[in-house]
Design a protein around this motif. Structure first.
Motif, PDB file in Angstrom:
ATOM      1  N   CYS A   1     -14.450  16.968 -14.592  1.00 45.74           N
ATOM      2  CA  CYS A   1     -13.694  15.654 -14.011  1.00 45.74           C
ATOM      3  C   CYS A   1     -13.394  14.774 -15.199  1.00 45.74           C
ATOM      4  N   VAL A   2     -11.916  14.343 -15.058  1.00 41.76           N
ATOM      5  CA  VAL A   2     -11.676  13.647 -16.202  1.00 41.76           C
ATOM      6  C   VAL A   2     -11.775  12.145 -15.855  1.00 41.76           C
ATOM      7  N   LEU A   3     -12.555  11.388 -16.505  1.00 38.64           N
ATOM      8  CA  LEU A   3     -12.823  10.042 -16.376  1.00 38.64           C
ATOM      9  C   LEU A   3     -11.815   9.211 -17.058  1.00 38.64           C
ATOM     10  N   LYS A   4     -11.618   7.808 -16.826  1.00 33.13           N
ATOM     11  CA  LYS A   4     -12.283   7.463 -15.571  1.00 33.13           C
ATOM     12  C   LYS A   4     -11.496   7.591 -14.222  1.00 33.13           C
ATOM     13  N   GLY A   5     -10.164   7.500 -14.475  1.00 30.53           N
ATOM     14  CA  GLY A   5      -9.397   7.403 -13.396  1.00 30.53           C
ATOM     15  C   GLY A   5      -9.577   8.836 -12.140  1.00 30.53           C
ATOM     16  N   GLY A   6     -10.227   9.519 -12.644  1.00 32.17           N
ATOM     17  CA  GLY A   6     -10.169  10.906 -11.780  1.00 32.17           C
ATOM     18  C   GLY A   6     -11.434  10.894 -10.994  1.00 32.17           C
ATOM     19  N   TYR A   7     -12.330   9.972 -11.051  1.00 32.32           N
ATOM     20  CA  TYR A   7     -13.801  10.204 -10.721  1.00 32.32           C
ATOM     21  C   TYR A   7     -13.845  10.137  -9.295  1.00 32.32           C
TER      22      TYR A   7
ATOM     23  N   TYR B   1      -9.258  -3.230 -13.788  1.00 26.09           N
ATOM     24  CA  TYR B   1      -9.445  -3.836 -12.338  1.00 26.09           C
ATOM     25  C   TYR B   1      -8.873  -2.892 -11.608  1.00 26.09           C
ATOM     26  N   PHE B   2      -9.042  -3.128 -10.242  1.00 25.95           N
ATOM     27  CA  PHE B   2      -8.590  -2.414  -9.245  1.00 25.95           C
ATOM     28  C   PHE B   2      -9.017  -1.005  -8.921  1.00 25.95           C
ATOM     29  N   ARG B   3     -10.337  -0.633  -9.530  1.00 27.73           N
ATOM     30  CA  ARG B   3     -10.994   0.746  -9.418  1.00 27.73           C
ATOM     31  C   ARG B   3     -11.674   0.509  -7.918  1.00 27.73           C
ATOM     32  N   ASP B   4     -11.816  -0.781  -7.848  1.00 26.10           N
ATOM     33  CA  ASP B   4     -12.731  -1.304  -6.428  1.00 26.10           C
ATOM     34  C   ASP B   4     -11.781  -1.445  -5.218  1.00 26.10           C
ATOM     35  N   LEU B   5     -10.625  -0.534  -5.152  1.00 23.99           N
ATOM     36  CA  LEU B   5      -9.790  -0.670  -4.015  1.00 23.99           C
ATOM     37  C   LEU B   5      -9.736   0.570  -3.472  1.00 23.99           C
ATOM     38  N   ASN B   6      -9.753   0.805  -2.278  1.00 22.44           N
ATOM     39  CA  ASN B   6      -9.664   2.059  -1.662  1.00 22.44           C
ATOM     40  C   ASN B   6      -8.369   2.678  -1.651  1.00 22.44           C
ATOM     41  N   HIS B   7      -7.412   1.841  -1.229  1.00 21.22           N
ATOM     42  CA  HIS B   7      -6.003   2.433  -1.130  1.00 21.22           C
ATOM     43  C   HIS B   7      -5.291   2.582  -2.608  1.00 21.22           C
ATOM     44  N   ILE B   8      -4.090   3.266  -2.566  1.00 17.75           N
ATOM     45  CA  ILE B   8      -3.224   3.285  -3.618  1.00 17.75           C
ATOM     46  C   ILE B   8      -2.264   2.577  -3.422  1.00 17.75           C
ATOM     47  N   CYS B   9      -2.167   1.308  -4.201  1.00 19.48           N
ATOM     48  CA  CYS B   9      -1.131   0.410  -4.239  1.00 19.48           C
ATOM     49  C   CYS B   9      -0.627   0.041  -5.292  1.00 19.48           C
ATOM     50  N   VAL B  10       0.799  -0.707  -5.111  1.00 19.59           N
ATOM     51  CA  VAL B  10       1.634  -0.962  -6.341  1.00 19.59           C
ATOM     52  C   VAL B  10       1.231  -2.605  -6.768  1.00 19.59           C
ATOM     53  N   ILE B  11       1.174  -2.745  -7.975  1.00 13.57           N
ATOM     54  CA  ILE B  11       0.379  -4.044  -8.433  1.00 13.57           C
ATOM     55  C   ILE B  11       1.737  -4.929  -8.546  1.00 13.57           C
TER      56      ILE B  11
ATOM     57  N   TYR C   1      -8.130   3.338  -5.636  1.00 18.55           N
ATOM     58  CA  TYR C   1      -8.896   4.780  -5.559  1.00 18.55           C
ATOM     59  C   TYR C   1      -9.173   5.180  -7.138  1.00 18.55           C
ATOM     60  N   ALA C   2      -9.897   4.485  -7.729  1.00 15.95           N
ATOM     61  CA  ALA C   2     -10.372   4.821  -9.173  1.00 15.95           C
ATOM     62  C   ALA C   2      -9.138   4.479 -10.324  1.00 15.95           C
ATOM     63  N   LEU C   3      -8.062   4.184  -9.685  1.00 17.00           N
ATOM     64  CA  LEU C   3      -7.014   4.391 -10.813  1.00 17.00           C
ATOM     65  C   LEU C   3      -6.916   2.568 -11.186  1.00 17.00           C
ATOM     66  N   ASP C   4      -6.876   2.302 -12.470  1.00 17.95           N
ATOM     67  CA  ASP C   4      -6.998   1.004 -12.868  1.00 17.95           C
ATOM     68  C   ASP C   4      -5.711   0.378 -13.693  1.00 17.95           C
ATOM     69  N   TYR C   5      -5.941  -0.937 -13.562  1.00 20.65           N
ATOM     70  CA  TYR C   5      -5.097  -1.635 -14.711  1.00 20.65           C
ATOM     71  C   TYR C   5      -5.940  -2.397 -15.569  1.00 20.65           C
ATOM     72  N   ASN C   6      -6.233  -2.045 -16.935  1.00 21.49           N
ATOM     73  CA  ASN C   6      -7.310  -2.789 -17.648  1.00 21.49           C
ATOM     74  C   ASN C   6      -8.646  -2.888 -16.847  1.00 21.49           C
TER      75      ASN C   6
ATOM     76  N   VAL D   1       0.879  -1.015  -0.093  1.00 21.41           N
ATOM     77  CA  VAL D   1      -0.133  -0.085  -0.228  1.00 21.41           C
ATOM     78  C   VAL D   1       0.703   1.268  -0.088  1.00 21.41           C
ATOM     79  N   ILE D   2       0.797   2.157  -1.122  1.00 22.71           N
ATOM     80  CA  ILE D   2       1.702   3.247  -0.658  1.00 22.71           C
ATOM     81  C   ILE D   2       1.025   4.497  -0.346  1.00 22.71           C
ATOM     82  N   ILE D   3      -0.124   4.642  -0.558  1.00 20.36           N
ATOM     83  CA  ILE D   3      -1.035   5.621   0.076  1.00 20.36           C
ATOM     84  C   ILE D   3      -2.320   5.128   0.863  1.00 20.36           C
ATOM     85  N   PRO D   4      -2.485   4.833   2.051  1.00 19.77           N
ATOM     86  CA  PRO D   4      -3.701   4.428   2.480  1.00 19.77           C
ATOM     87  C   PRO D   4      -5.043   5.411   2.345  1.00 19.77           C
ATOM     88  N   HIS D   5      -6.202   4.758   2.273  1.00 14.28           N
ATOM     89  CA  HIS D   5      -7.289   5.617   1.672  1.00 14.28           C
ATOM     90  C   HIS D   5      -7.471   6.825   2.851  1.00 14.28           C
ATOM     91  N   GLY D   6      -7.311   6.638   4.077  1.00 10.74           N
ATOM     92  CA  GLY D   6      -7.516   7.861   5.204  1.00 10.74           C
ATOM     93  C   GLY D   6      -6.603   8.869   4.988  1.00 10.74           C
TER      94      GLY D   6
END
Ligand code: HPA
Ligand code: MG
Length: 220
Positions: free
Chosen positions: A74-80, A200-210, A193-198, A43-48
């Motif tokens: 708002c710039v979709l999709k990653g910025g939503y 996937y992962f938009r439904d993850l709250n924290h910002i993580c390294v895949i 946090y809405a950033l995806d890989y194809n 997890v590089i940046i926790p949701h809180g």
């Protein structure tokens, strides 16, 4: 996600800087969807922390733009998610003070990434007619700003401000930085946090390294 070459750190108004040797938090310290177990490294940046930083960006925007009518683009999709949370925080501040910002929210979609690589053929999808921007102040949130800014400028808004949650330090300069920056991060592909890989992962709250496993699993 914005890219920049790391040569002008003083540019930002006290940006939160995550260094290249930051290993991130162990996934075991937080909860996250079980369907992603094995697909993430850290997890590089926790949701809180994202939420706390977003609250402060809202404060800064309020200090600069209160009493304006603004159009939020708002710039979709990653910025939503960032856009939604930032607008919420600005709303909270508007409700609790005599300083208010009147906001209208519009959406635009940009697409340029396949797997974890940026492709050349960036395209703007939806909301091509931005004539409603004439004479308005805008706060944009999202990625690939250069192309979009050119497009937006052609509609002659009064003032353009860009808010970006993440600025990535990369070797070559995109020479286009947001006015409001959440975090400056190392040059790694991040998800959540809405950033995806194809998608996937938009439904993850924290910002993580895949992880490599995750990349293989969702590769197309
Ligand atoms: N993750 C997801 N989408 C992105 C990234 C990233 O690191 N950089 C640009 N678009
Ligand atoms: Mg994407």
């Amino acid at each position: 996600v914005f890219l920049y070459n790391g040569c002008c750190p003083a540019y930002f108004r006290g940006c939160v800087c995550i260094s290249d040797d930051w290993p991130g938090y162990s996934l075991d310290l937080f909860s996250y969807p079980a369907h992603y177990s094995g697909d993430l490294n850290s997890v590089i940046i926790p949701h809180g922390v994202i939420m706390d930083r977003t609250e402060r960006l809202a404060r800064n925007i309020m200090d600069d733009l209160w009493d304006h009518d603004i159009v939020v683009l708002c710039v979709l999709k990653g910025g939503y998610q960032f856009c939604a949370d930032l607008v919420d925080r600005i709303k909270d501040l508007s409700h609790n003070s005599t300083q208010t910002i009147a906001m209208r929210v519009h959406f635009i979609r940009l697409k340029s990434y396949l797997n974890d690589k940026s492709t050349e053929d960036l395209h703007i999808v939806g909301a091509e007619d931005l004539s409603f921007l004439a004479g308005k102040a805008i706060v944009g949130t999202g990625k690939t700003m250069k192309t979009l800014l050119k497009h937006v400028e052609s509609f002659k808004p009064k003032l353009i401000k860009v808010a970006g949650l993440l600025v990535k330090r990369v070797p070559c300069n995109s020479a286009c930085l947001p006015d409001y920056v959440g975090f400056e991060i190392p040059n790694r592909f991040v998800v959540g946090y809405a950033l995806d890989y194809n998608e996937y992962f938009r439904d993850l709250n924290h910002i993580c390294v895949i992880s490599e496993t995750g990349k293989k699993k969702y590769m197309i």
